[in-house]
Design a protein around this motif. Structure first.
Motif, mmCIF file in Angstrom:
data_model
loop_
_atom_site.group_PDB
_atom_site.id
_atom_site.type_symbol
_atom_site.label_atom_id
_atom_site.label_comp_id
_atom_site.label_asym_id
_atom_site.label_seq_id
_atom_site.Cartn_x
_atom_site.Cartn_y
_atom_site.Cartn_z
ATOM 1 N N ARG A 1 -4.271 -2.839 -9.892
ATOM 2 C CA ARG A 1 -2.834 -2.640 -9.678
ATOM 3 C C ARG A 1 -2.471 -3.050 -8.261
ATOM 4 O O ARG A 1 -3.241 -2.839 -7.326
ATOM 5 C CB ARG A 1 -2.447 -1.174 -9.926
ATOM 6 C CG ARG A 1 -2.590 -0.755 -11.379
ATOM 7 C CD ARG A 1 -1.980 0.615 -11.624
ATOM 8 N NE ARG A 1 -2.764 1.676 -11.015
ATOM 9 C CZ ARG A 1 -2.366 2.946 -10.958
ATOM 10 N NH1 ARG A 1 -1.191 3.289 -11.466
ATOM 11 N NH2 ARG A 1 -3.120 3.856 -10.387
ATOM 12 N N LEU A 2 -1.307 -3.644 -8.132
ATOM 13 C CA LEU A 2 -0.831 -4.079 -6.819
ATOM 14 C C LEU A 2 -0.369 -2.867 -6.015
ATOM 15 O O LEU A 2 0.403 -2.045 -6.525
ATOM 16 C CB LEU A 2 0.330 -5.061 -6.962
ATOM 17 C CG LEU A 2 0.007 -6.464 -7.464
ATOM 18 C CD1 LEU A 2 1.295 -7.219 -7.746
ATOM 19 C CD2 LEU A 2 -0.838 -7.218 -6.446
ATOM 20 N N PRO A 3 -0.813 -2.734 -4.773
ATOM 21 C CA PRO A 3 -0.341 -1.608 -3.955
ATOM 22 C C PRO A 3 1.106 -1.826 -3.535
ATOM 23 O O PRO A 3 1.471 -2.885 -3.024
ATOM 24 C CB PRO A 3 -1.285 -1.640 -2.743
ATOM 25 C CG PRO A 3 -1.777 -3.044 -2.671
ATOM 26 C CD PRO A 3 -1.806 -3.572 -4.074
ATOM 27 N N LEU A 4 1.938 -0.846 -3.784
ATOM 28 C CA LEU A 4 3.350 -0.908 -3.410
ATOM 29 C C LEU A 4 3.698 0.360 -2.650
ATOM 30 O O LEU A 4 3.504 1.463 -3.157
ATOM 31 C CB LEU A 4 4.236 -1.052 -4.650
ATOM 32 C CG LEU A 4 5.748 -1.147 -4.410
ATOM 33 C CD1 LEU A 4 6.088 -2.401 -3.616
ATOM 34 C CD2 LEU A 4 6.504 -1.150 -5.732
ATOM 35 N N ASP A 5 4.172 0.183 -1.440
ATOM 36 C CA ASP A 5 4.567 1.334 -0.637
ATOM 37 C C ASP A 5 5.673 2.098 -1.348
ATOM 38 O O ASP A 5 6.556 1.512 -1.958
ATOM 39 C CB ASP A 5 5.060 0.852 0.733
ATOM 40 C CG ASP A 5 5.122 1.987 1.734
ATOM 41 O OD1 ASP A 5 6.025 2.831 1.590
ATOM 42 O OD2 ASP A 5 4.278 2.024 2.641
ATOM 43 N N GLU A 6 5.623 3.446 -1.280
ATOM 44 C CA GLU A 6 6.635 4.268 -1.946
ATOM 45 C C GLU A 6 8.038 3.898 -1.492
ATOM 46 O O GLU A 6 8.979 3.853 -2.284
ATOM 47 C CB GLU A 6 6.362 5.750 -1.666
ATOM 48 C CG GLU A 6 5.124 6.279 -2.386
ATOM 49 C CD GLU A 6 4.881 7.741 -2.092
ATOM 50 O OE1 GLU A 6 5.549 8.276 -1.184
ATOM 51 O OE2 GLU A 6 4.034 8.348 -2.768
ATOM 52 N N GLU A 7 8.184 3.613 -0.208
ATOM 53 C CA GLU A 7 9.496 3.226 0.289
ATOM 54 C C GLU A 7 9.920 1.867 -0.257
ATOM 55 O O GLU A 7 11.101 1.565 -0.337
ATOM 56 C CB GLU A 7 9.486 3.193 1.823
ATOM 57 C CG GLU A 7 9.442 4.567 2.466
ATOM 58 C CD GLU A 7 10.649 5.410 2.072
ATOM 59 O OE1 GLU A 7 11.789 4.889 2.079
ATOM 60 O OE2 GLU A 7 10.455 6.594 1.749
ATOM 61 N N GLY A 8 8.933 1.060 -0.628
ATOM 62 C CA GLY A 8 9.252 -0.254 -1.182
ATOM 63 C C GLY A 8 10.031 -0.151 -2.478
ATOM 64 O O GLY A 8 10.932 -0.958 -2.752
ATOM 65 N N LEU A 9 9.721 0.855 -3.298
ATOM 66 C CA LEU A 9 10.437 1.038 -4.558
ATOM 67 C C LEU A 9 11.862 1.518 -4.320
ATOM 68 O O LEU A 9 12.726 1.365 -5.184
ATOM 69 C CB LEU A 9 9.693 2.033 -5.447
ATOM 70 C CG LEU A 9 10.131 2.102 -6.913
ATOM 71 C CD1 LEU A 9 9.980 0.757 -7.590
ATOM 72 C CD2 LEU A 9 9.354 3.164 -7.665
#
Length: 616
Positions: free
Chosen positions: A240-248
């Motif tokens: 899975r691609l890491p996505l910062d919580e703030e990114g969402l």
């Protein structure tokens, strides 16, 4: 020494200039120079022919031209009284286009410095001169060597600066050697940069390759120091691609995931994200309680409405937010205990038939109100955002700010992609995407819808981060099978979403160079790709193309290719390509070397012989 030079010149001379028409030159070939080969210093030289190069000497200046065609011209009689006639009066005339000149330092430069004069002598190029014309690298410049000159074993050096700090397009039908060229280019670049300064390479160079068919995931392909994200929308155990919580919580990211339209749905998403932040940052620290209090107020507003259609519509939205079961765990509808009175135009409790509009103190007794106490918040970030989207839509409908038919589709799309997003992304506080300099995103097991979404989302995010960083780093986006995401025609998505997708990549390819962001695209269908993107490439590797529309696209986008070279594209052999662009003064036909078997991308054509074992 002088005698030797004169002897070489006598062998190399092929004729003289007979006419000059702008940059088009006509050379009359000497009668004795019509053989296919000549001998010089024990070496066999091929005689001049179409696509060959020649030197025109004008004083001390060496003008280099390329033969575009030839014809036969009949000699005129020597005079009325001259009865002697040659046995063969036909003479070859070459049509030559000027490509450049060799300066006093022995360097080849493209362009026209001076035009030749009628009568100037024309000579075959020596091997040293041919090397100078095709050598694109000056002393001490970094270079990669992946090919030899077509029809020769001479290695061609391609400059790192001039090629890789530009946008590159690699085109060719399947089986033409396109994938080998892409892999070899970046294998050599990574090798050269690491050898030159390993620390600077690790600190400053960034590469992302979007692999639609899983061709470049092999450990030894391109580089063994790479990160491979093997994504899947079918398997829960995939990478899975890491996505910062703030990114969402970024409206651009959410708009891409939800395929939101620019003018209507995107502003709604922005309002919903502001609401989510208010809930999450509740003053008392109890976000769930704050969330439920907002729902209770909206339930109260809804149960006192006098518009039946809107009231029942909002109840449908509450069903998306509230649990399906009551306090006893029994599955019942949230509106099972209330009913609408068509005469008075309001809700009433079935038990006792008391009207809620006139008795708002009875609203807490309704099932929909009681069930708010069990409304979930905090189980997962994406689920919370979807609930807040419904809550924002309820508020907008009550305030007459939004139309259901305009907004509901964007929420439905995000709900539909919920499972896919969970399988493709991992939300972390400090997401680390760059665990190595070279990242391969394998999309071969990803469904069609998310195949277009992930490259768009990741490219836009990385491009924005790179611009904000304002550093000396470079970012290279490599898109294999680029027609999958850069196509101008798509029947599976809305026109507005297609425009947004193309405009995003067009912005990157038009403006990225200023910020150190470069794009390499590879495709077997250049005609399917946006003309803006195709024409913005600076350097082209063109393998065999057969389709007329693809050839027309190349003809209109690549202004550096002459007619003769263009007409040879459909007949190029596997591994042979035409290289043209700002890195080269002249278009070159190259034979790209084949990578070692373990270093090749997995793009080989499978033979039937390997699938059918021999008879015992």
């Amino acid at each position: 020494m002088t005698r030797r030079v004169l002897g070489r010149d006598a062998v190399l001379r092929i004729g003289e200039v007979s006419a000059v028409e702008g940059r088009r030159i006509f050379v009359l070939v000497d009668k004795k120079k019509n053989l296919s080969h000549m001998f010089l210093d024990g070496d066999i030289l091929g005689n001049i022919a179409v696509n060959g190069y020649l030197e025109i000497r004008k004083g001390f200046l060496s003008i280099i031209g390329r033969v575009e065609g030839e014809r036969v011209q009949e000699d005129t009689p020597r005079g009325a009284g001259d009865m002697r006639e040659p046995t063969n009066r036909n003479r070859r005339v070459l049509t030559v286009a000027l490509t450049g000149f060799i300066d006093e330092h022995g360097h080849f430069s493209g362009g026209t410095k001076e035009l030749p004069l009628v009568g100037n002598e024309a000579f075959l190029l020596t091997r040293d001169q041919l090397r100078r014309v095709h050598d694109l690298v000056r002393d001490r410049d970094l270079f990669v060597s992946i090919a030899t000159l077509y029809g020769d074993d001479m290695d061609v050096r391609l400059p790192v600066d001039g090629l890789f700090n530009s946008h590159i397009a690699i085109f060719g039908n399947t089986g033409s050697g396109k994938s080998n060229t892409l892999a070899y280019l970046y294998q050599e670049l990574v090798s050269v940069l690491r050898a030159r300064n390993p620390e600077q390479y690790r600190r400053n160079a960034r590469f992302v390759l979007f692999d639609f068919n899983g061709e470049y995931v092999r450990d030894t392909c391109i580089t063994n120091e790479k990160t491979v994200y093997g994504l899947s929308t079918r398997r829960a155990d995939a990478d899975r691609l890491p996505l910062d919580e703030e990114g969402l919580l970024d409206v651009e990211v959410l708009s891409i995931l939800a395929d939101a339209t620019e003018k209507t749905q995107k502003p709604f998403l922005a309002r919903a994200l502001r609401l989510y932040r208010r809930v999450r940052e509740a003053d008392d620290g109890d976000a769930a309680a704050y969330f439920r209090n907002i729902i209770r107020r909206r339930v109260t507003d809804t149960l006192q409405m006098t518009d039946k259609a809107r009231a029942f519509l909002l109840l449908d939205y509450f069903r998306q937010i509230l649990p399906d079961t009551d306090a006893n765990g029994i599955e019942t509808d949230i509106a099972a205990d209330i009913e609408w009175h068509n005469v008075t135009g309001e809700f009433f409790l079935k038990q006792g038939r008391q009207f809620l509009g006139a008795n708002p103190n009875l609203i807490p007794q309704t099932e929909v109100y009681r069930r708010v106490a069990d409304a979930l918040f905090g189980d997962s970030m994406l689920s919370d955002i979807i609930r807040l989207l419904y809550l924002q839509l309820i508020s907008d409908v009550i305030a007459n700010r939004a139309q259901n038919e305009h907004i509901a589709p964007v929420i439905n799309r995000l709900k539909r992609k919920h499972d896919d997003i969970d399988r493709l992304f991992v939300m972390t506080a400090n997401a680390q995407f760059w665990t190595s300099n070279f990242v391969v995103v394998n999309l071969s097991d990803v469904n069609l819808e998310m195949r277009k979404t992930i490259p768009l989302l990741l490219s836009k995010r990385l491009y924005a981060e790179h611009r904000r960083a304002d550093s000396s780093r470079t970012l290279t986006l490599i898109i294999d099978e680029a027609h999958n995401i850069l196509s101008t025609e798509s029947f599976r998505e809305a026109e507005s979403w297609k425009d947004y997708r193309l405009e995003t990549f067009e912005e990157i390819i038009k403006e990225g160079r200023k910020f150190g962001v470069f794009v390499t695209i590879a495709s077997q269908r250049p005609n399917d790709i946006s003309p803006t993107i195709t024409s913005q490439a600076h350097n082209y590797f063109i393998h065999r193309l057969i389709n007329d529309r693809d050839l027309q696209t190349i003809a209109s986008a690549v202004s550096y290719i002459d007619k003769a070279t263009e007409e040879s594209i459909p007949t190029l052999a596997t591994g042979t390509c035409v290289f043209s662009g700002v890195a080269s003064a002249v278009p070159m036909k190259l034979n790209v070397k084949a990578l070692a078997e373990l270093e090749r991308p997995r793009s080989e054509t499978r033979a039937f012989a390997t699938t059918v074992p021999p008879r015992a």
